[in-house]
Design a protein around this motif. Sequence first.
Motif, PDB file in Angstrom:
ATOM      1  N   ARG A 168       0.940  -1.310  -0.150  1.00  0.00           N
ATOM      2  CA  ARG A 168      -0.152   0.009   0.064  1.00  0.00           C
ATOM      3  C   ARG A 168       0.935   1.335   0.093  1.00  0.00           C
ATOM      4  O   ARG A 168       1.836   1.334   0.654  1.00  0.00           O
ATOM      5  CB  ARG A 168      -0.774   0.074   1.297  1.00  0.00           C
ATOM      6  CG  ARG A 168      -1.842  -1.230   1.404  1.00  0.00           C
ATOM      7  CD  ARG A 168      -2.457  -0.969   2.667  1.00  0.00           C
ATOM      8  NE  ARG A 168      -3.749  -1.861   2.928  1.00  0.00           N
ATOM      9  CZ  ARG A 168      -3.523  -3.079   3.347  1.00  0.00           C
ATOM     10  NH1 ARG A 168      -2.377  -3.839   3.477  1.00  0.00           N
ATOM     11  NH2 ARG A 168      -4.544  -3.793   3.249  1.00  0.00           N
ATOM     12  N   LEU A 173      -3.745   6.078  -0.934  1.00  0.00           N
ATOM     13  CA  LEU A 173      -4.753   5.324  -0.785  1.00  0.00           C
ATOM     14  C   LEU A 173      -5.949   5.788   0.047  1.00  0.00           C
ATOM     15  O   LEU A 173      -7.143   5.641  -0.285  1.00  0.00           O
ATOM     16  CB  LEU A 173      -4.155   3.893   0.066  1.00  0.00           C
ATOM     17  CG  LEU A 173      -5.313   2.754   0.110  1.00  0.00           C
ATOM     18  CD1 LEU A 173      -5.879   2.390  -1.457  1.00  0.00           C
ATOM     19  CD2 LEU A 173      -4.673   1.705   0.649  1.00  0.00           C
ATOM     20  N   THR A 223      -0.618  -8.356  -3.402  1.00  0.00           N
ATOM     21  CA  THR A 223      -1.923  -7.414  -3.708  1.00  0.00           C
ATOM     22  C   THR A 223      -1.731  -5.830  -3.853  1.00  0.00           C
ATOM     23  O   THR A 223      -1.001  -5.140  -2.650  1.00  0.00           O
ATOM     24  CB  THR A 223      -3.009  -7.759  -2.603  1.00  0.00           C
ATOM     25  OG1 THR A 223      -3.266  -8.976  -2.668  1.00  0.00           O
ATOM     26  CG2 THR A 223      -4.183  -6.794  -2.996  1.00  0.00           C
ATOM     27  N   TRP A 225      -2.668  -2.362  -3.643  1.00  0.00           N
ATOM     28  CA  TRP A 225      -3.811  -1.776  -3.187  1.00  0.00           C
ATOM     29  C   TRP A 225      -4.009  -0.299  -3.955  1.00  0.00           C
ATOM     30  O   TRP A 225      -5.183   0.250  -3.576  1.00  0.00           O
ATOM     31  CB  TRP A 225      -3.985  -1.379  -1.588  1.00  0.00           C
ATOM     32  CG  TRP A 225      -4.290  -2.592  -0.838  1.00  0.00           C
ATOM     33  CD1 TRP A 225      -3.231  -3.722  -0.621  1.00  0.00           C
ATOM     34  CD2 TRP A 225      -5.339  -3.230  -0.455  1.00  0.00           C
ATOM     35  NE1 TRP A 225      -4.045  -4.791   0.108  1.00  0.00           N
ATOM     36  CE2 TRP A 225      -5.378  -4.266   0.065  1.00  0.00           C
ATOM     37  CE3 TRP A 225      -6.577  -2.418  -0.238  1.00  0.00           C
ATOM     38  CZ2 TRP A 225      -6.406  -4.854   0.901  1.00  0.00           C
ATOM     39  CZ3 TRP A 225      -7.663  -3.076   0.241  1.00  0.00           C
ATOM     40  CH2 TRP A 225      -7.749  -4.161   0.713  1.00  0.00           C
ATOM     41  N   ASP A 226      -2.977   0.040  -4.913  1.00  0.00           N
ATOM     42  CA  ASP A 226      -3.093   1.338  -5.315  1.00  0.00           C
ATOM     43  C   ASP A 226      -2.341   1.438  -6.643  1.00  0.00           C
ATOM     44  O   ASP A 226      -1.425   0.397  -6.817  1.00  0.00           O
ATOM     45  CB  ASP A 226      -2.797   2.620  -4.318  1.00  0.00           C
ATOM     46  CG  ASP A 226      -1.489   2.327  -3.890  1.00  0.00           C
ATOM     47  OD1 ASP A 226      -0.430   2.685  -4.349  1.00  0.00           O
ATOM     48  OD2 ASP A 226      -1.156   1.619  -2.772  1.00  0.00           O
ATOM     49  N   VAL A 243      -5.988  -9.643  -6.466  1.00  0.00           N
ATOM     50  CA  VAL A 243      -6.958  -8.271  -6.289  1.00  0.00           C
ATOM     51  C   VAL A 243      -7.752  -8.697  -4.950  1.00  0.00           C
ATOM     52  O   VAL A 243      -8.264  -9.489  -5.172  1.00  0.00           O
ATOM     53  CB  VAL A 243      -7.803  -8.225  -7.577  1.00  0.00           C
ATOM     54  CG1 VAL A 243      -8.675  -6.995  -7.363  1.00  0.00           C
ATOM     55  CG2 VAL A 243      -6.899  -7.946  -8.804  1.00  0.00           C
ATOM     56  N   ASP A 247     -11.615  -4.254  -3.858  1.00  0.00           N
ATOM     57  CA  ASP A 247     -10.919  -3.809  -5.200  1.00  0.00           C
ATOM     58  C   ASP A 247     -11.635  -4.235  -6.415  1.00  0.00           C
ATOM     59  O   ASP A 247     -11.395  -4.008  -7.636  1.00  0.00           O
ATOM     60  CB  ASP A 247      -9.739  -3.557  -5.487  1.00  0.00           C
ATOM     61  CG  ASP A 247      -8.968  -2.502  -4.623  1.00  0.00           C
ATOM     62  OD1 ASP A 247      -9.670  -1.325  -4.788  1.00  0.00           O
ATOM     63  OD2 ASP A 247      -7.917  -2.357  -4.265  1.00  0.00           O
ATOM     64  N   THR A 249     -14.602  -4.113  -7.243  1.00  0.00           N
ATOM     65  CA  THR A 249     -15.497  -3.271  -8.054  1.00  0.00           C
ATOM     66  C   THR A 249     -14.685  -1.778  -8.530  1.00  0.00           C
ATOM     67  O   THR A 249     -15.475  -0.857  -9.058  1.00  0.00           O
ATOM     68  CB  THR A 249     -16.713  -2.596  -7.093  1.00  0.00           C
ATOM     69  OG1 THR A 249     -15.966  -2.221  -5.775  1.00  0.00           O
ATOM     70  CG2 THR A 249     -17.492  -3.776  -6.756  1.00  0.00           C
ATOM     71  N   ASN A 250     -13.349  -1.999  -8.261  1.00  0.00           N
ATOM     72  CA  ASN A 250     -12.588  -0.943  -8.751  1.00  0.00           C
ATOM     73  C   ASN A 250     -12.193  -0.849 -10.160  1.00  0.00           C
ATOM     74  O   ASN A 250     -11.015  -1.671 -10.350  1.00  0.00           O
ATOM     75  CB  ASN A 250     -11.359  -0.573  -7.724  1.00  0.00           C
ATOM     76  CG  ASN A 250     -10.427   0.540  -8.007  1.00  0.00           C
ATOM     77  OD1 ASN A 250     -10.538   1.405  -9.151  1.00  0.00           O
ATOM     78  ND2 ASN A 250      -9.521   0.644  -7.174  1.00  0.00           N
ATOM     79  N   LEU A 253      -8.483   0.130 -11.369  1.00  0.00           N
ATOM     80  CA  LEU A 253      -7.412  -0.703 -10.911  1.00  0.00           C
ATOM     81  C   LEU A 253      -7.564  -1.828 -11.532  1.00  0.00           C
ATOM     82  O   LEU A 253      -6.363  -2.158 -12.106  1.00  0.00           O
ATOM     83  CB  LEU A 253      -7.587  -0.766  -9.489  1.00  0.00           C
ATOM     84  CG  LEU A 253      -6.436  -1.597  -8.883  1.00  0.00           C
ATOM     85  CD1 LEU A 253      -5.139  -0.842  -9.051  1.00  0.00           C
ATOM     86  CD2 LEU A 253      -6.646  -1.905  -7.288  1.00  0.00           C
ATOM     87  N   CYS A 266      -8.792 -12.634  -8.386  1.00  0.00           N
ATOM     88  CA  CYS A 266      -9.613 -11.668  -7.729  1.00  0.00           C
ATOM     89  C   CYS A 266     -10.365 -12.247  -6.629  1.00  0.00           C
ATOM     90  O   CYS A 266     -11.308 -13.125  -7.184  1.00  0.00           O
ATOM     91  CB  CYS A 266     -10.557 -11.040  -8.885  1.00  0.00           C
ATOM     92  SG  CYS A 266      -9.173 -10.478 -10.312  1.00  0.00           S
TER      93      CYS A 266
END
Length: 775
Positions: A168, A173, A223, A225-226, A243, A247, A249-250, A253, A266
Motif C-alpha cells: 500500500r 490510498l 496485492t 492496493w493502489d 486483487v 477492489d 468493483t474498482n 485498478l 480476484c
Amino acid sequence: MQIERNFTQFVVFAEDTVLTALSKITANKSRLIFVVSESGILQGVLSDGDFRRWVADCSSIDLNAPVTRAMNPRCRTGLIGMSPAELLPLFSPQIQLIPLLDSHGRIAAVAMEGARELRIAGRVIGEGSSSFLIAEIGNNHNGSLDLALQLIDAAAAAGVDCAKFQMREMKNLYVNSGDSNDMSSDLGTQYTLDLLERFQLSDDDLYRCFDYTAQKGMIPLCTPWDLSSLEKLNRWGMEAFKVASADFTNHALLSAIAATGKPLICSTGMATELEISSGIRHLRKLGAPFALLHCNSTYPTPYKDVNLRYLARLRELSDAPVGYSGHERGIEVPIAAVALGATVVEKHITLDPSMEGNDHKVSLLPSDFARMVEAIRAVEESMGSDAERAISQGELMNREILAKSLVAACSIPRGTRIEPSMVRVQSPGQGLQPYRLQDLLGQTLNCDKKPGDFFFESDLGDGSVKARNYHFFNPFGVPVRYHDLALFSKSSNLDLVEIHLSYKDLDIPLDKAVPEPVPLGLVVHAPELFSGDHTLDLCSLDEDYRNHSIRELQRVITIARLLKDRFECPEDVLLVTNVGGFSAHQHLCPDDRRPMLEALVDSLGKLTSEGVEIIPQTMPPFPWHFGGQRFHNLFVDPDFIESFCQQYGYRVCLDVSHSKLACNHLGQSFHRFLERILPLTAHLHLADARGVDGEGLQVNDGDIDWPLLFRMLRDHAPKASFIPEIWQGHKNQGEGAWLALERLELHDQPESASGSDRLAERDPAESDLSQSVLR
C-alpha cells in the motif's frame, strides 16, 4: 476470451527441432505451437494435424529436423489492439488460439477463446491441474522482516505453491493520507489505519521477501492496493497480481492491472452478484486472464455464511477458473472447496494467532496449514474423473479372493453343450462372474472340465490360447506352482521354469512336490507372505520382525538349494526376492531410507546362501500387498538400484512392469533406466504397465515399448532369462502366459525397425511425447 501476453509457452524458433516443438505442444496442452524467427516474426504453425501429415509424407522420421519442415506456413492471425468482439469471428471449433501480430508481423500476444486456465510462472491453474495453494502472509509479519521470513519458511514447509503479501502507498490510498490520528475517521477505519501504519514493511523489505519466497521454491504474489504499488510491483517483475475483495468493483485498478498483461486472481467478497457480473464483463472486455475466488470478507466467517455451493454459480458466471479465499476457522472448508472444484485456495498463515491484528485470528498455524495442504492433495488424488468406472488393481486382487465364479458342477467332456445343471456358483472369483451365466449356457466346450474347474472367457466360444514352441534370443520360461509344474514344463520348448512358492509350499516334502528330475533350468521366487500374516521385510527397523524375516528367507534358500539338484542348473540357482523397504502412509525421504538400507545389508550378511544367488526384485512405487496399496522406498529408482548392485555385488530381477511404473512416477526416462539397470540384471519379469500403479498387465495392454526393450535386452543383457509375469497368467492352464509369449515373440525381432520403431528407438520420453500428440 483471454489475451495472453506472456506467450512463450506457445512459440518456438524456426531453428528449433520438431522434437522441441512437440515438447512444447505437450507442455502447453493446446495441441499447437507457433513458429517465429529470431526477431519474433511469425513463420507458421505446427498442430497435431500438421505433425500427422508430415509423418505420413516422410520416408523416414527425423525428430531433429527443423520445425519449419513440418509446420504449416498458413496461419490465421489477428492484430494487437483488436477488441474481443473483433477477434471472436476468427475462432472456430478447430482454432482456439489466435496469434496477435504487431505492425512488423511479430507476435505480441495470443488470444485464447474460452480459456479456463491461467499460467503463472509456468504453473497451470485450472481444471485438471492440482489446486494452486496460497499462504496469505499479508500483514501478519506485523512490520518485522524477520517474522516475514519465518512465515515464508513455514509456508514452504507446509508445501504451498505461493506466498502472498500486500503493498500500500498510504498517502495515496486514503483520503486523509492514512493518518490514524484523524479524529474525524470512523472507529473501524481509525483502528485499521493504526495497524497499517505500524505494521507496514518497507518496499525494500518486501522485495527481499519476494526474492526469498522464490528461493524457497514458491511463487511470490502481492496485492497492489493502489496504482503506485502496482507500478512498483510490476517493475520488480511480479508474475501475476492478487486483487483484494475490496477492489473488485474498482474497474480503474482492474484496467491498470490488466494493462500489464499479467494474470489476475480476484477475490469477490463484499460484492453482490450484479457487481461480480459487472467485473467479469469488464475483465472480458479487456481480454485479461483471470480467476475468481469465492470469499466472505468476515473475520472470522461463520460457517453458515460460507456458502460453498456458490462456487458452481461463480464458475457459470465467469467461465474461468474459480477458487476459494477463506476467513473461517479451521481447515475443513478449504478442503471441501477443492472437492467442489476450487482450483485456487487462499488461507492466512500465522505463527501466533494471539498476535495483534484481525488477520491473525483467522489464520492457520504452520502445523495446521501443513495438514490442510496434505488433506487437499489427498482429496485431489481421490477425485478421479467421470470416465467409465474401471476396477482398480487392488480391487481385482480382492475380487479374485472374495468374489464368486461360475464353476463346473460335474465332469463335462469336451464338445458338451452347457446346461444349467452343469454349473454352480462358488468362490473364489477367478473365473467368469456369476452374471455371465446366460452367456455360458448353450456354449459347446472346447476342453474337458472337472468338478470345481472354473469357466473362463475362452469357454464362451472365442477359443483359448494354447501353448506351442516359441523362439526368443534370450532364455525364457514361465512361472509355475508345484501343482502345474509337470503340465507347463512339457507344454512348450521352455528353457526354464520359475517356481513361485507360497509359505504353505515350504512344508511340502520335495519328493512329493518334484518327484522326478526336470530337464529345465530353474529360478525360484520367494514368498512375500509367511505364516502369521508376516510380510517379508529384510529392511525392517524392528529387530524382532527383521530377524523373523531372515529366518523365513533362510528356509526358502535351503529349499531352493535342494530344488537345484532336481533341475538342470549348473550355476547358482537364482532366487527372486522382494526384500522389503515399504511404508504404510507415504514415501520416505532419503535420510529415512538410509537406516532401511543398513538393515538390509545386515540381513543379507546373516543369510547362508551357498549355491543360491539372491536377486532382489525391482519394485513399483505403489505396490499392491494382498489387496491393499503401500509405498515402496527401495529398489524403485535407478540411482539406488545401481549404487546397491555396484557397492554390494548383487544383480537384480528386473520387473519391467514395476520399473516402468517407477519411471512414470518419478518422471524419468524408461530408456535411460534400462540402459543403467539391464547390465546389472540376471533375470526379468515381463508384463505391461500403465500409470503409476497399473502393474502386471497383459503385453500390449499398457505403455511399454516392447521392440525397444528387446533390442536393449540383446545389447545389454544377452544372457539374462525372462518369464512373462502377467497377473493371474497361470489361470486356465496358463492361458495368460502363453498369450504373453505369443505377443512378446512378435516384438523380439532382430531385423531393422520400421519408421514408427525408429521413432521409438529414441528416448522413450521423446517417443511418448510424439505419441501424445498423435493421440
